[in-house]
Design a protein around this motif. Structure first.
Motif, mmCIF file in Angstrom:
data_model
loop_
_atom_site.group_PDB
_atom_site.id
_atom_site.type_symbol
_atom_site.label_atom_id
_atom_site.label_comp_id
_atom_site.label_asym_id
_atom_site.label_seq_id
_atom_site.Cartn_x
_atom_site.Cartn_y
_atom_site.Cartn_z
ATOM 1 N N ASN A 96 0.634 -1.083 -0.333
ATOM 2 C CA ASN A 96 0.167 0.245 0.069
ATOM 3 C C ASN A 96 0.994 0.955 -0.386
ATOM 4 O O ASN A 96 0.360 2.355 0.277
ATOM 5 C CB ASN A 96 -0.994 0.178 0.980
ATOM 6 N N ASP A 97 2.074 1.310 -0.625
ATOM 7 C CA ASP A 97 2.357 2.399 -0.409
ATOM 8 C C ASP A 97 2.790 3.180 -1.788
ATOM 9 O O ASP A 97 2.527 1.760 -2.853
ATOM 10 C CB ASP A 97 4.336 1.585 -0.154
ATOM 11 N N THR A 98 2.458 4.529 -2.082
ATOM 12 C CA THR A 98 2.507 5.071 -3.482
ATOM 13 C C THR A 98 3.716 5.629 -4.088
ATOM 14 O O THR A 98 3.412 6.643 -4.904
ATOM 15 C CB THR A 98 1.108 5.369 -3.062
ATOM 16 N N ARG A 99 4.568 5.552 -3.074
ATOM 17 C CA ARG A 99 5.962 6.242 -3.515
ATOM 18 C C ARG A 99 6.264 6.515 -5.109
ATOM 19 O O ARG A 99 6.623 7.441 -5.457
ATOM 20 C CB ARG A 99 7.114 6.292 -2.286
ATOM 21 N N SER A 100 6.018 5.326 -5.420
ATOM 22 C CA SER A 100 6.414 5.291 -7.107
ATOM 23 C C SER A 100 5.229 4.725 -8.195
ATOM 24 O O SER A 100 5.202 4.237 -8.876
ATOM 25 C CB SER A 100 7.334 3.556 -6.814
ATOM 26 N N HIS A 101 4.597 6.010 -7.714
ATOM 27 C CA HIS A 101 3.860 6.179 -8.673
ATOM 28 C C HIS A 101 3.837 6.523 -10.059
ATOM 29 O O HIS A 101 3.715 6.613 -10.570
ATOM 30 C CB HIS A 101 2.535 6.993 -8.233
ATOM 31 N N ALA A 102 5.277 6.915 -10.396
ATOM 32 C CA ALA A 102 5.859 7.698 -11.295
ATOM 33 C C ALA A 102 6.528 6.861 -12.495
ATOM 34 O O ALA A 102 6.205 6.948 -13.058
ATOM 35 C CB ALA A 102 7.079 9.076 -10.973
ATOM 36 N N GLU A 103 7.327 6.239 -11.707
ATOM 37 C CA GLU A 103 7.752 4.849 -11.638
ATOM 38 C C GLU A 103 7.095 3.844 -12.385
ATOM 39 O O GLU A 103 7.416 3.424 -13.722
ATOM 40 C CB GLU A 103 8.563 4.635 -10.418
ATOM 41 N N ALA A 104 5.665 3.497 -11.647
ATOM 42 C CA ALA A 104 4.250 2.815 -12.694
ATOM 43 C C ALA A 104 4.473 2.977 -13.702
ATOM 44 O O ALA A 104 3.612 2.551 -14.761
ATOM 45 C CB ALA A 104 4.086 2.699 -11.287
ATOM 46 N N ALA A 105 3.932 4.526 -13.207
ATOM 47 C CA ALA A 105 3.044 5.226 -14.937
ATOM 48 C C ALA A 105 4.526 5.110 -15.940
ATOM 49 O O ALA A 105 4.372 4.928 -16.952
ATOM 50 C CB ALA A 105 2.703 6.442 -14.640
ATOM 51 N N ALA A 106 5.448 4.949 -15.463
ATOM 52 C CA ALA A 106 6.477 5.025 -17.259
ATOM 53 C C ALA A 106 6.939 3.334 -17.356
ATOM 54 O O ALA A 106 6.592 3.029 -18.019
ATOM 55 C CB ALA A 106 8.200 5.623 -16.076
ATOM 56 N N LEU A 107 6.653 3.024 -16.501
ATOM 57 C CA LEU A 107 6.846 1.009 -17.031
ATOM 58 C C LEU A 107 5.263 0.687 -17.559
ATOM 59 O O LEU A 107 5.303 0.464 -18.673
ATOM 60 C CB LEU A 107 7.183 0.040 -15.628
ATOM 61 N N ASP A 108 4.460 1.255 -16.863
ATOM 62 C CA ASP A 108 2.616 0.820 -17.906
ATOM 63 C C ASP A 108 2.709 1.012 -18.595
ATOM 64 O O ASP A 108 2.544 0.785 -19.942
ATOM 65 C CB ASP A 108 1.832 1.409 -16.886
ATOM 66 N N ALA A 109 3.935 2.307 -19.592
ATOM 67 C CA ALA A 109 3.303 2.656 -20.703
ATOM 68 C C ALA A 109 4.906 1.957 -22.108
ATOM 69 O O ALA A 109 4.273 2.174 -22.813
ATOM 70 C CB ALA A 109 4.297 4.769 -20.434
ATOM 71 N N ASP A 110 4.830 1.173 -21.190
ATOM 72 C CA ASP A 110 5.774 0.642 -22.144
ATOM 73 C C ASP A 110 4.890 -0.968 -21.773
ATOM 74 O O ASP A 110 4.418 -1.682 -21.319
ATOM 75 C CB ASP A 110 6.996 -0.288 -21.066
ATOM 76 N N PRO A 111 4.474 -0.804 -23.512
ATOM 77 C CA PRO A 111 3.506 -1.872 -23.688
ATOM 78 C C PRO A 111 3.785 -3.391 -23.694
ATOM 79 O O PRO A 111 2.466 -4.345 -23.109
ATOM 80 C CB PRO A 111 3.204 -1.979 -25.599
ATOM 81 N N ARG A 112 4.897 -3.593 -23.177
ATOM 82 C CA ARG A 112 5.163 -5.266 -23.126
ATOM 83 C C ARG A 112 5.282 -5.905 -21.498
ATOM 84 O O ARG A 112 4.176 -6.655 -21.103
ATOM 85 C CB ARG A 112 6.462 -5.353 -23.434
ATOM 86 N N PHE A 113 4.816 -4.588 -20.910
ATOM 87 C CA PHE A 113 4.360 -4.955 -19.288
ATOM 88 C C PHE A 113 2.744 -5.816 -18.979
ATOM 89 O O PHE A 113 2.475 -6.723 -18.590
ATOM 90 C CB PHE A 113 4.504 -3.924 -18.536
#
Length: 423
Positions: A96-113
């Motif tokens: 439930n830690d949300t500090r990596s929201h920017a990193e998550a968005a960047a990875l999610d932008a990679d269609p492979r994930f």
């Protein structure tokens, strides 16, 4: 019998069932969450181990010698980062830690994930946490050798194996859910290889065996009586710990114990009685003692109680080590100098939940036994004379303080884990 351990965010729960899935025992140990910054949520893996030990201690009261397996459940997504020696590098970043929201968005932008994992990359998932650590804690990231999920850190403690199962692994953003295997491409996208990941198994598969723990084994000695043996747990500083504290504060040990009055619930101050290493169950010559939880309100009496309680909890650790071999204690006999303190004996009775018997000549227990052996040798008497010595008094557990002593023992185990990391 079978044990289930559930590592939740607010506590660790344990259950003991039989072959017919009937519940035989339940146990719970609380856990706290640290939130040092907005959006952060962390826990110390050492607290998980202390909680697991507390839960197992509670379940052990019902006897664990017939346990055939242990199953694990727990909170998902947490990033437990270990170095090459399996030492924890930082507090676990929780689901439930949300500090990596920017990193998550960047990875999610990679269609492979999404294509490989079948899921959005959420901030709470494990992969973006590693990217966050790389960006904000590069010195720690350089030392990461293994990434484990929370319950798999418990598995490592139990078995010595780095293993995860499919359902938990699916919440990392690194699992190829179709192939049911780690994705090398997604790991590489976050700077990892599969060498940093645990081995994967199905949830119902055997993931490892409990590792042998000779360092916790009790002593098995020949008894002085023919054809008999005895088991023994040994601590290296008992009455000697009280004598050390008495010298420290410039008082006689007997005076310190007399000023305590009746038995009290343990306070915040804890004492680890490892003044010269410890034997059962730690087998650690390097570990040393410590006071923890000192505060302005800690006075001489509080220190005395902490010393007595610290030795009491060390005795309880010996009891637990004996229980792991299937040996149960129904009562204790107190001998030696420490048996002069009713406060101490009451604490032992309460912490171990067994009555403590006080012989009429408790200070001379060893000498009394030696005299009995001399009697046997001179008269040819058999082992039938080796009954209990005359008992003057019995001190019973104070059931009103049982929960308080259980809680303090759990804190003792947590402090024990912490101090070992410093030895």
């Amino acid at each position: 019998m079978y044990i289930g351990l559930d590592l939740g965010t607010s506590g660790l729960k344990g259950i003991l069932i039989d072959e017919e899935q009937r519940v035989l025992a339940e146990a719970v140990a609380p856990l706290a969450v640290s939130r040092p910054h907005k959006g952060w949520s962390e826990q110390s893996p050492a607290d998980w181990i202390a909680a697991a030990e507390a839960v197992m201690d509670q379940l052990a009261a019902h006897g664990l010698s017939d346990v055939k397996g242990i199953g694990l459940s727990g909170q998902m997504h947490g990033a437990t980062l270990l170095d090459a020696s399996d030492e924890v590098l930082r507090p676990c970043i929780l689901w439930n830690d949300t500090r990596s929201h920017a990193e998550a968005a960047a990875l999610d932008a990679d269609p492979r994930f999404r294509a490989v994992t079948g899921n959005i990359v959420f901030p709470g998932f494990t992969a973006p946490k590693l990217v966050w650590v790389e960006r904000h804690e590069p010195a720690i990231r350089e030392r990461v050798a293994k990434v484990l999920l929370p319950k798999d850190y418990l598995r490592l403690w139990l078995t010595g194996e780095h293993v995860a199962e499919m359902s938990d692994a699916a919440g990392t953003s690194w699992l190829d859910v179709g192939a049911r295997d780690w994705s090398d491409a997604l790991l590489a996208a976050t700077g990892l290889t599969r060498d940093a990941m645990p081995r994967l198994v199905e949830g119902s598969a055997v993931s490892g065996a409990l590792r042998p723990a000779p360092e916790t084994a009790v002593h098995t000695f020949c008894h002085a009586l023919p054809g008999a043996w005895h088991q023994m747990g040994v601590i290296l500083a008992a009455t000697d710990a009280l004598n050390w504290y008495a010298r420290l504060v410039g008082q006689e040990a007997s005076a310190l114990t007399k000023e305590l009055g009746g038995l009290q619930a343990p306070g915040r101050t804890l004492f680890l009685p490892y003044l010269g290493g410890e034997r059962t169950p730690l087998n650690d010559a390097a570990i040393r003692g410590a006071f923890t939880g000192l505060e302005h309100a800690t006075d001489r009496a509080a220190g005395t109680r902490a010393v007595l309680e610290g030795v009491t909890f060390a005795i309880r650790d010996c009891r637990d080590a004996l229980a792991a071999t299937g040996t149960r204690l129904e009562s204790l006999i107190a001998v030696g100098g420490g048996s002069r303190s009713d406060y101490w004996l009451s604490a032992i009775a309460t912490a171990l939940d067994v009555p403590v018997l006080l012989p009429a000549a408790g200070d001379f227990g060893g000498a009394f036994g030696a005299a009995r052996l001399a009697l046997m040798a001179a008269t040819g008497a058999g082992a039938e004379i080796a009954t209990l010595p005359p008992i003057a008094r019995t001190l019973s557990p104070d059931r009103g303080l049982t929960a308080a002593f259980d809680d303090a023992h759990a804190r003792h185990r947590a402090a024990q884990t912490a101090i070992r990391s410093l030895s």
